[in-house]
Design an enzyme around this catalytic site. Structure first.
Site, mmCIF file in Angstrom:
data_model
loop_
_atom_site.group_PDB
_atom_site.id
_atom_site.type_symbol
_atom_site.label_atom_id
_atom_site.label_comp_id
_atom_site.label_asym_id
_atom_site.label_seq_id
_atom_site.Cartn_x
_atom_site.Cartn_y
_atom_site.Cartn_z
ATOM 1 N N LYS A 13 32.955 0.114 -30.564
ATOM 2 C CA LYS A 13 33.055 1.089 -31.660
ATOM 3 C C LYS A 13 34.379 0.927 -32.418
ATOM 4 O O LYS A 13 34.396 0.870 -33.640
ATOM 5 C CB LYS A 13 32.962 2.532 -31.123
ATOM 6 C CG LYS A 13 31.675 2.840 -30.369
ATOM 7 C CD LYS A 13 31.627 4.287 -29.893
ATOM 8 C CE LYS A 13 32.716 4.668 -28.906
ATOM 9 N NZ LYS A 13 32.668 3.928 -27.613
ATOM 10 N N ARG A 122 40.420 -4.861 -21.483
ATOM 11 C CA ARG A 122 40.897 -4.349 -22.777
ATOM 12 C C ARG A 122 42.399 -4.099 -22.770
ATOM 13 O O ARG A 122 42.945 -3.572 -21.810
ATOM 14 C CB ARG A 122 40.155 -3.049 -23.114
ATOM 15 C CG ARG A 122 40.702 -2.382 -24.376
ATOM 16 C CD ARG A 122 39.738 -1.406 -25.002
ATOM 17 N NE ARG A 122 39.433 -0.265 -24.156
ATOM 18 C CZ ARG A 122 38.537 0.683 -24.488
ATOM 19 N NH1 ARG A 122 37.860 0.584 -25.621
ATOM 20 N NH2 ARG A 122 38.314 1.685 -23.672
HETATM 21 P P1 ADP Z 1 36.274 4.554 -25.562
HETATM 22 O O1 ADP Z 1 36.928 3.749 -26.657
HETATM 23 O O2 ADP Z 1 36.391 3.875 -24.259
HETATM 24 O O3 ADP Z 1 34.889 4.962 -25.881
HETATM 25 P P2 ADP Z 1 37.920 6.737 -26.470
HETATM 26 O O4 ADP Z 1 39.195 6.077 -26.816
HETATM 27 O O5 ADP Z 1 37.006 7.069 -27.592
HETATM 28 O O6 ADP Z 1 37.150 5.864 -25.381
HETATM 29 O O7 ADP Z 1 38.188 8.067 -25.648
HETATM 30 C C1 ADP Z 1 39.046 8.075 -24.529
HETATM 31 C C2 ADP Z 1 38.983 9.425 -23.857
HETATM 32 O O8 ADP Z 1 39.405 10.448 -24.770
HETATM 33 C C3 ADP Z 1 37.600 9.860 -23.397
HETATM 34 O O9 ADP Z 1 37.247 9.360 -22.118
HETATM 35 C C4 ADP Z 1 37.753 11.386 -23.388
HETATM 36 O O10 ADP Z 1 38.470 11.823 -22.251
HETATM 37 C C5 ADP Z 1 38.634 11.629 -24.601
HETATM 38 N N1 ADP Z 1 37.813 11.836 -25.820
HETATM 39 C C6 ADP Z 1 37.766 11.053 -26.942
HETATM 40 N N2 ADP Z 1 36.898 11.541 -27.838
HETATM 41 C C7 ADP Z 1 36.365 12.675 -27.284
HETATM 42 C C8 ADP Z 1 35.386 13.609 -27.692
HETATM 43 N N3 ADP Z 1 34.756 13.501 -28.875
HETATM 44 N N4 ADP Z 1 35.083 14.640 -26.839
HETATM 45 C C9 ADP Z 1 35.705 14.777 -25.656
HETATM 46 N N5 ADP Z 1 36.616 13.908 -25.212
HETATM 47 C C10 ADP Z 1 36.955 12.856 -25.996
HETATM 48 P P1 ADP Z 2 34.939 1.071 -27.764
HETATM 49 O O1 ADP Z 2 35.805 1.567 -28.908
HETATM 50 O O2 ADP Z 2 33.481 1.254 -28.033
HETATM 51 O O3 ADP Z 2 35.353 1.632 -26.447
HETATM 52 P P2 ADP Z 2 36.341 -1.477 -28.158
HETATM 53 O O4 ADP Z 2 36.160 -1.815 -29.596
HETATM 54 O O5 ADP Z 2 37.676 -0.937 -27.759
HETATM 55 O O6 ADP Z 2 35.148 -0.514 -27.664
HETATM 56 O O7 ADP Z 2 36.017 -2.792 -27.304
HETATM 57 C C1 ADP Z 2 36.136 -2.812 -25.882
HETATM 58 C C2 ADP Z 2 36.645 -4.172 -25.403
HETATM 59 O O8 ADP Z 2 35.649 -5.169 -25.649
HETATM 60 C C3 ADP Z 2 37.914 -4.672 -26.100
HETATM 61 O O9 ADP Z 2 38.680 -5.407 -25.167
HETATM 62 C C4 ADP Z 2 37.380 -5.584 -27.204
HETATM 63 O O10 ADP Z 2 38.323 -6.585 -27.544
HETATM 64 C C5 ADP Z 2 36.136 -6.166 -26.553
HETATM 65 N N1 ADP Z 2 35.031 -6.420 -27.510
HETATM 66 C C6 ADP Z 2 34.681 -5.663 -28.599
HETATM 67 N N2 ADP Z 2 33.590 -6.179 -29.221
HETATM 68 C C7 ADP Z 2 33.229 -7.279 -28.504
HETATM 69 C C8 ADP Z 2 32.154 -8.246 -28.626
HETATM 70 N N3 ADP Z 2 31.248 -8.162 -29.614
HETATM 71 N N4 ADP Z 2 32.084 -9.230 -27.719
HETATM 72 C C9 ADP Z 2 32.987 -9.303 -26.700
HETATM 73 N N5 ADP Z 2 34.012 -8.435 -26.519
HETATM 74 C C10 ADP Z 2 34.142 -7.424 -27.410
#
Ligand code: ADP
Ligand code: ADP
Ligand code: ZN
Length: 209
Positions: A13, A122
């Site tokens: 995302k 990551r």
């Molecule tokens: P990821 O990139 O792995 O999906 P985020 O960076 O979006 O994770 O979120 C990290 C943490 O921040 C989540 O595990 C949660 O604890 C908190 N968080 C982020 N967005 C929300 C939300 N919309 N509602 C509740 N908690 C959130």
């Molecule tokens: P999210 O915001 O949904 O938690 P991230 O964008 O932070 O996900 O991506 C999670 C991890 O996977 C990061 O280390 C990123 O560099 C890697 N990543 C993201 N997109 C891809 C892809 N299409 N293929 C392989 N690795 C990816």
């Protein structure tokens, strides 16, 4: 265009939101980045959120809803935005409906085994929000965009990752049906090359790459 990126932790995302936002010149609103910045700065919100984030739990709905409502009221959101990481529960989505009009929800789908590998490798920049994976960093330890030292998020460590995936499946996945019923959901395969996914999203949004 007001867009939501929906998908499990590690689905890409943040990676995709950064690209699509720069292609469309609209802001990326990442609730995770906002909370991590608040924790780093030691604000009241940051202190409140920390114990939930470190445990891989969601922060309470009322905390996050207020943050997003305030953020969407700012001028730069007038021409559209991407919500990356919000909403994550049905009550959050219902609250969002009272103060925003969403045009499209992009669901990035990726299998859990792939997610575990992505999350454990990551590395992130807390200053600008850029995301990397150890497999592409080599010896490098700093951010390409702003030069800041990269870190591994506390909640990307193995024991917390499994908990976060469980939280996604129980609390966030019901939003797929929620937006499907509204006719807003568009599915994109998140297990492809980054560029291919980016192209697929732009196509879905009706934008020429
Ligand atoms: P990821 O990139 O792995 O999906 P985020 O960076 O979006 O994770 O979120 C990290 C943490 O921040 C989540 O595990 C949660 O604890 C908190 N968080 C982020 N967005 C929300 C939300 N919309 N509602 C509740 N908690 C959130
Ligand atoms: P999210 O915001 O949904 O938690 P991230 O964008 O932070 O996900 O991506 C999670 C991890 O996977 C990061 O280390 C990123 O560099 C890697 N990543 C993201 N997109 C891809 C892809 N299409 N293929 C392989 N690795 C990816
Ligand atoms: Zn940076």
């Amino acid at each position: 265009m007001n867009i939501i990126f929906l998908g499990p932790p590690g689905a890409g995302k943040g990676t995709q939101a950064q690209r699509i936002c720069s292609a469309l010149s609209i802001p990326q609103i990442s609730t995770g980045d906002i909370l991590r910045r608040a924790m780093k700065e030691g604000t009241e919100t940051g202190l409140k959120a920390k114990k939930f984030i470190d445990a891989g739990q969601l922060v309470p709905d009322e905390v996050i809803i207020d943050i997003v409502k305030e953020r969407l009221a700012q001028d730069d959101c007038g021409k559209g935005y991407i919500l990356d990481g919000f909403p994550r529960t049905v009550p959050q989505a219902e609250a969002l409906d009272t103060f925003a009009k969403i045009d499209c929800v992009i669901e990035l789908s990726v299998d859990d085994q792939v997610l575990v590998n992505r999350l454990s490798g990551r590395r992130v920049c807390l200053k600008c929000g850029a995301t990397y994976h150890v497999s592409m960093l080599g010896e490098k330890t700093t951010c390409d965009v702003c030069g800041e030292e990269l870190i591994q998020r506390e909640d990307d460590k193995a024991e917390t990752v499994l908990n976060r995936l469980k939280v996604y499946h129980t609390q966030t996945a019901p939003l797929i049906g929620y937006y499907e019923r509204k006719g807003l959901l568009r599915k994109v395969d998140g297990d492809q090359e980054v560029d291919a996914i980016c192209g697929a999203i732009l196509k879905t949004l009706g934008v020429r790459a």
